[in-house]
Enzyme design. Sequence first.
Site, short mmCIF file in Angstrom:
data_model
loop_
_atom_site.label_atom_id
_atom_site.label_comp_id
_atom_site.label_asym_id
_atom_site.label_seq_id
_atom_site.Cartn_x
_atom_site.Cartn_y
_atom_site.Cartn_z
N SER A 67 0.82 -1.22 0.00
CA SER A 67 0.00 0.00 0.00
C SER A 67 0.85 1.27 0.00
O SER A 67 0.42 2.31 -0.48
CB SER A 67 -0.96 0.00 1.20
OG SER A 67 -0.25 -0.06 2.41
N ASN A 79 1.57 -4.50 -14.69
CA ASN A 79 0.51 -5.48 -14.95
C ASN A 79 -0.53 -5.48 -13.83
O ASN A 79 -1.43 -6.29 -13.82
CB ASN A 79 1.09 -6.89 -15.16
CG ASN A 79 1.91 -7.37 -13.99
OD1 ASN A 79 2.25 -6.61 -13.08
ND2 ASN A 79 2.25 -8.65 -14.00
N ASP A 85 2.32 -19.14 -11.49
CA ASP A 85 1.77 -20.48 -11.24
C ASP A 85 2.87 -21.43 -10.81
O ASP A 85 4.06 -21.11 -10.87
CB ASP A 85 0.98 -21.01 -12.45
CG ASP A 85 1.83 -21.27 -13.66
OD1 ASP A 85 2.90 -21.90 -13.52
OD2 ASP A 85 1.43 -20.88 -14.76
N TYR A 88 6.30 -22.28 -12.71
CA TYR A 88 7.42 -21.33 -12.72
C TYR A 88 8.26 -21.62 -11.47
O TYR A 88 8.18 -20.92 -10.47
CB TYR A 88 6.88 -19.90 -12.74
CG TYR A 88 7.91 -18.83 -13.02
CD1 TYR A 88 8.43 -18.67 -14.30
CD2 TYR A 88 8.33 -17.97 -12.03
CE1 TYR A 88 9.36 -17.68 -14.58
CE2 TYR A 88 9.25 -16.97 -12.29
CZ TYR A 88 9.76 -16.83 -13.57
OH TYR A 88 10.68 -15.83 -13.84
#
Length: 146
Positions: A67, A79, A85, A88
């Site tokens: 934050s 992105n 996942d 990787y």
Amino acid sequence: MMEQETIKIKYHSKEIEKIACLPGKGDWIDLRSAECVTLKKGEYRTINLGISVQLPKGYEAVVVPRSSTFKNFGIIQTNHMGVIDESYCGDQDIWMMPVLAVRDTKIEINDRICQFRIQKHQPQIVFQEVESLGNEDRGGFGSTGK
């Protein structure tokens, strides 16, 4: 008793602090920059987070800024949310954070710039088309708090 998983982690830097879960501080785990980065306003860069991880089968990691990241460093994650996942998981599958600087900034080694949590994969879903959902409308997009 809370379910516990063991996760293998490889550190690519001896300079960053080890990752730790903070009991009572939520499910999100801080990640740190493993490199010193100087960015000019408008510059894009992927920042090395210094780790490779083998997630448990059936899980994925969600990586988002902390934050305070924008306030402290003037960067946004390009992105907006990274998904890693369990495939990787090689020694050189290093976690990175793609960022865009909105002002000139400097990020030091060990600065906490993002956070992650792991979650189970979504179950297989089948969509059933209907004429009506049979629920009361809330008021449409943007209606919360009115």
